[in-house]
Write an enzyme that holds these catalytic residues in place. Structure first.
Site, PDB file in Angstrom:
ATOM      1  N   PHE A 118       0.587  -1.252   0.547  1.00  0.00           N
ATOM      2  CA  PHE A 118       0.317  -0.134   0.339  1.00  0.00           C
ATOM      3  C   PHE A 118       0.966   1.046  -0.017  1.00  0.00           C
ATOM      4  O   PHE A 118       0.376   2.193  -0.069  1.00  0.00           O
ATOM      5  CB  PHE A 118      -1.151   0.388   1.320  1.00  0.00           C
ATOM      6  CG  PHE A 118      -0.333   0.519   2.826  1.00  0.00           C
ATOM      7  CD1 PHE A 118      -0.191   1.880   2.953  1.00  0.00           C
ATOM      8  CD2 PHE A 118       0.116  -0.832   3.884  1.00  0.00           C
ATOM      9  CE1 PHE A 118       0.328   2.069   4.705  1.00  0.00           C
ATOM     10  CE2 PHE A 118       0.300  -0.535   4.584  1.00  0.00           C
ATOM     11  CZ  PHE A 118       0.622   0.851   5.314  1.00  0.00           C
ATOM     12  N   LYS A 119       2.012   0.685   0.778  1.00  0.00           N
ATOM     13  CA  LYS A 119       2.395   2.792   0.330  1.00  0.00           C
ATOM     14  C   LYS A 119       3.057   3.052  -0.677  1.00  0.00           C
ATOM     15  O   LYS A 119       3.069   4.202  -0.735  1.00  0.00           O
ATOM     16  CB  LYS A 119       4.032   2.180   0.828  1.00  0.00           C
ATOM     17  CG  LYS A 119       3.918   1.369   2.612  1.00  0.00           C
ATOM     18  CD  LYS A 119       4.619   1.911   3.377  1.00  0.00           C
ATOM     19  CE  LYS A 119       4.948   1.799   4.680  1.00  0.00           C
ATOM     20  NZ  LYS A 119       4.608  -0.501   4.700  1.00  0.00           N
ATOM     21  N   ASP A 120       2.983   2.209  -1.633  1.00  0.00           N
ATOM     22  CA  ASP A 120       3.315   2.756  -3.350  1.00  0.00           C
ATOM     23  C   ASP A 120       2.593   4.267  -3.416  1.00  0.00           C
ATOM     24  O   ASP A 120       2.302   5.085  -4.425  1.00  0.00           O
ATOM     25  CB  ASP A 120       2.557   2.245  -4.370  1.00  0.00           C
ATOM     26  CG  ASP A 120       3.992   0.895  -4.718  1.00  0.00           C
ATOM     27  OD1 ASP A 120       4.763   1.165  -4.547  1.00  0.00           O
ATOM     28  OD2 ASP A 120       3.839  -0.336  -4.915  1.00  0.00           O
TER      29      ASP A 120
END
Ligand SMILES: *Cc1c(COP(=O)(O)O)cnc(C)c1O
Length: 423
Positions: free
Chosen positions: A72-74
């Site tokens: 999810f960090k993208d």
């Protein structure tokens, strides 16, 4: 409400502009913002960016892993890298990006910055802690503006090194230091977008929804809290932790007392000092800086910090918490596969354990956040489900590439020396 109703039909990128525009003005015009958002999400493998999958009546899985590094960090860091590039270009001078990672932030920050002009990146991770694949996603990037540092310490040590580096006057003067940790506000607001996206699609306008968030640093779930504060009808935000559960205990009892960090099957959540908790505590303690300072100091000691009863009640109005140890995580992965045909990575499974436990008792739908592609944790997935998740293109042949990283002692001097040498 009208504003929310209008948001319901927007595409992800349109929604992102709508949610973020007031926070980035006047530094970014709506047109500039729209262009950066568009570019940030064009490379995602799902046209919806964060598709919402219905698992059962009132139970949803929000897939946040369709970006280049499969976690999810993208979603925030693809955007942030481009924002940094935009400002470096505008100012005509280079920026130095510094961040600590327990695994996924590093690769996402690197992927977000590697092709951006005017940016240098230094990423610290705890030596030997991330999975081999997580490490290779950081160390196999052949970009001259990227420096990967394996620190001889824990993630909490890495984070402390970074925090102190930001207070180092010499570093401040010689290089324009910029944070990519979840302590960066732009990251939080970029993450609030998917709470709106999923919440509105799951019927939040009819009945408030609940989110279950696999948590480590309290960054992701804090973005959910921000979405609630911005008007999204949210009932509870559920923090799901692995056995490193000081955050869960704090939410359940009001006692903040970090224990030692123990490696688990969900390494990105092997955190005992959640850095974004500070942000929320500040609010909870009535924006009293002195009280916050005292709380954090007590909270780092053995005896711990006890939240006043009134504040605890307020916190529990917004948050719930659950924990899953490795055994429970694996059992959940197996059950999810056999019952619902869902392959979950171990972080996602910690959340799904809490979601399936709570969803009968919470009013409104429950949306569980899927934080990483199961292909990022093939050994655990295989052990729990006997399945092999298809390997996404970005991971093909990764094990054959050359690694580039430097082992660094857990010391301020060593970090400062390295940064100054490479700036
Ligand atoms: C970063 C990460 C988490 C923890 O999120 P926080 O914002 O630190 O609470 C959970 N799962 C995965 C896969 C992650 O990469």
């Amino acid at each position: 409400m009208d504003e929310l109703r209008a948001m319901q039909t927007l595409s992800y990128s349109e929604l992102a502009v709508r949610v973020m525009k007031d926070f980035v003005a006047p530094d970014l015009s709506p047109g500039e913002l729209a262009a950066l958002v568009q570019e940030s999400y064009a490379g995602f493998s799902s046209p919806e960016v964060t598709p919402l999958r219905k698992l059962d009546e009132g139970l949803f899985l929000l897939e946040l892993f369709h970006g280049p590094t499969l976690a999810f960090k993208d979603i925030a860091l693809q955007f942030l890298g481009r924002v940094f590039g935009h400002f470096a270009h505008k100012r005509g001078s280079a920026l130095t990006v510094l961040g600590a990672t327990s695994g996924d932030t590093g690769s996402a920050a690197i992927a977000g910055c590697r092709r951006v002009k005017g940016i240098r990146v230094f990423i610290l991770y705890p030596h030997k802690r991330p999975s081999e694949l997580q490490r290779r996603q950081m160390t196999c990037i052949d970009a001259p503006n990227v420096h990967v540092l394996a620190v001889q310490g824990t993630f909490d040590d890495c984070q402390a090194l970074v925090k102190r580096a930001f207070q180092d006057p010499e570093l401040k003067k010689k290089c324009e230091l910029t944070a990519v940790n979840s302590i960066n506000w732009a990251r939080i607001i970029a993450q609030s977008v998917y709470y709106f996206y999923a919440g509105l699609r799951a019927g939040a306008l009819e009945k408030p929804v609940n989110f279950v968030v696999p948590s480590g640093n309290f960054g992701n779930i804090y973005a959910g809290y921000v979405a609630k504060r911005l008007g999204l009808p949210v009932n509870k935000l559920v923090a799901a932790t692995n056995r490193n559960d000081s955050l869960a205990k704090f939410i359940q009892t009001g006692l903040l007392q970090p224990g030692p960090v123990v490696p688990s099957l969900s390494p990105s959540m092997d955190i005992q000092i959640a850095s974004n908790l500070e942000r929320y505590l500040f609010e909870l303690l009535g924006h009293d800086g002195e009280a916050l300072k005292a709380a954090l100091q007590e909270g780092s000691k053995v005896k711990g910090y006890k939240l006043p009863a009134e504040a605890l009640q307020k916190m529990q109005g917004d948050f719930l918490a659950e924990r899953a140890d490795d055994r429970t995580t694996k059992d959940t992965m197996r059950d999810m596969w056999t019952i619902l045909n869902v392959l979950a990575d171990p972080h996602t499974a910690v959340g799904l354990y809490a979601a399936t436990k709570l969803y009968g008792s919470l009013p409104g739908s429950v949306i569980s956040l899927a934080c990483a592609d199961p292909a990022k944790f093939p050994d655990t997935v295989k052990a729990a489900t006997r399945q092999t998740s298809p390997v996404p293109p970005s991971l093909v042949n990764l094990e054959k590439k050359r690694e580039r990283f430097t082992i660094l002692p857990n010391s301020d001097q060593a970090l400062r020396g390295f940064i100054l040498n490479h700036t």
